[in-house]
Design a protein around this motif. Structure first.
Motif, short mmCIF file in Angstrom:
data_model
loop_
_atom_site.label_atom_id
_atom_site.label_comp_id
_atom_site.label_asym_id
_atom_site.label_seq_id
_atom_site.Cartn_x
_atom_site.Cartn_y
_atom_site.Cartn_z
N ASN A 29 23.62 43.76 30.90
CA ASN A 29 23.89 45.03 31.58
C ASN A 29 25.34 45.03 32.03
O ASN A 29 25.72 44.26 32.92
CB ASN A 29 22.97 45.21 32.79
CG ASN A 29 21.53 45.35 32.37
OD1 ASN A 29 21.23 45.93 31.33
ND2 ASN A 29 20.63 44.82 33.18
N TYR A 30 26.14 45.88 31.42
CA TYR A 30 27.54 45.98 31.80
C TYR A 30 27.68 47.01 32.91
O TYR A 30 27.19 48.13 32.81
CB TYR A 30 28.40 46.39 30.59
CG TYR A 30 28.49 45.31 29.54
CD1 TYR A 30 29.41 44.29 29.66
CD2 TYR A 30 27.65 45.32 28.43
CE1 TYR A 30 29.51 43.29 28.70
CE2 TYR A 30 27.73 44.33 27.46
CZ TYR A 30 28.67 43.32 27.60
OH TYR A 30 28.75 42.33 26.65
N ASP A 31 28.35 46.63 33.99
CA ASP A 31 28.59 47.54 35.11
C ASP A 31 29.73 48.49 34.78
O ASP A 31 30.61 48.17 33.99
CB ASP A 31 28.97 46.76 36.38
CG ASP A 31 27.80 45.95 36.91
OD1 ASP A 31 26.64 46.33 36.63
OD2 ASP A 31 28.04 44.95 37.60
N ASP A 32 29.71 49.65 35.43
CA ASP A 32 30.79 50.61 35.26
C ASP A 32 32.10 50.09 35.86
O ASP A 32 33.18 50.36 35.35
CB ASP A 32 30.44 51.95 35.90
CG ASP A 32 29.34 52.68 35.13
OD1 ASP A 32 29.17 52.38 33.93
OD2 ASP A 32 28.66 53.52 35.74
N GLN A 33 31.99 49.34 36.95
CA GLN A 33 33.16 48.78 37.60
C GLN A 33 32.92 47.29 37.83
O GLN A 33 32.61 46.85 38.93
CB GLN A 33 33.44 49.49 38.91
CG GLN A 33 33.81 50.94 38.73
CD GLN A 33 34.08 51.62 40.05
OE1 GLN A 33 33.70 51.14 41.10
NE2 GLN A 33 34.75 52.75 39.98
N PRO A 34 33.08 46.48 36.79
CA PRO A 34 32.80 45.05 36.94
C PRO A 34 33.84 44.34 37.81
O PRO A 34 35.00 44.75 37.87
CB PRO A 34 32.86 44.53 35.50
CG PRO A 34 33.72 45.50 34.79
CD PRO A 34 33.52 46.83 35.45
N ASP A 35 33.40 43.30 38.49
CA ASP A 35 34.30 42.45 39.28
C ASP A 35 34.63 41.22 38.43
O ASP A 35 33.83 40.29 38.35
CB ASP A 35 33.62 42.06 40.59
CG ASP A 35 34.53 41.26 41.49
OD1 ASP A 35 35.67 40.95 41.09
OD2 ASP A 35 34.10 40.92 42.61
N GLU A 40 29.45 35.91 36.20
CA GLU A 40 28.22 36.68 36.12
C GLU A 40 27.28 35.99 35.13
O GLU A 40 27.70 35.61 34.04
CB GLU A 40 28.54 38.09 35.63
CG GLU A 40 27.53 39.09 36.08
CD GLU A 40 27.97 40.52 35.79
OE1 GLU A 40 27.14 41.26 35.23
OE2 GLU A 40 29.11 40.87 36.11
N HIS A 42 23.10 35.95 33.55
CA HIS A 42 21.79 36.58 33.42
C HIS A 42 20.95 35.74 32.47
O HIS A 42 21.47 35.15 31.52
CB HIS A 42 21.90 37.99 32.82
CG HIS A 42 22.86 38.88 33.53
ND1 HIS A 42 22.55 39.53 34.69
CD2 HIS A 42 24.14 39.22 33.25
CE1 HIS A 42 23.58 40.24 35.09
NE2 HIS A 42 24.57 40.06 34.23
#
Length: 119
Positions: A29-35, A40, A42
């Motif tokens: 799952n790629y975030d819209d605003q990754p840090d 990360e 999973h």
């Protein structure tokens, strides 16, 4: 199959191929605003069967995106240990690697002492 017939437990690495990488990537799952400053990780489970196997087995993928990197690295294992959680499977698998390295070191030490005794 002898593993099932003799009730043996196993935990082995699955070599990544195109099919497995595609499957692992589909679960990320790629975030819209990754840090990007944080690592990360999973894990997900699926049944996997190679044509030479008589049945499918539990397979687990660990998808890790190191800090300051864009892409995930995928590590996959296959097992018949159904009561062990995904994180514990990878911990156990990595401990096996540490033991193998310790064995190599011991072999080198014994080889080295043999060489000294000869000289």
């Amino acid at each position: 199959n002898l593993i099932d017939e003799f009730h043996c437990h196993f935990l082995i690495n699955l070599k990544c191929n195109r099919r497995l990488v595609t499957l692992a990537e589909s679960q990320v799952n790629y975030d819209d605003q990754p840090d990007f400053s944080k690592i990360e990780a999973h894990q997900f489970e699926f049944d996997y069967q190679v044509t030479t196997w008589s049945k499918s087995y539990r397979s687990v993928s660990q998808n890790v995106c190191p800090s300051n990197e864009l892409l995930y690295h995928h590590e996959l294992v296959v097992t018949n240990l159904n009561t062990v959680g995904p994180a514990d499977l990878f911990t156990t698998y990595h401990q096996r690697g540490v033991v193998e390295n310790n064995i190599k070191e011991v072999k080198l030490v014994f080889l080295w002492t043999k060489l000294i005794a000869i000289v």
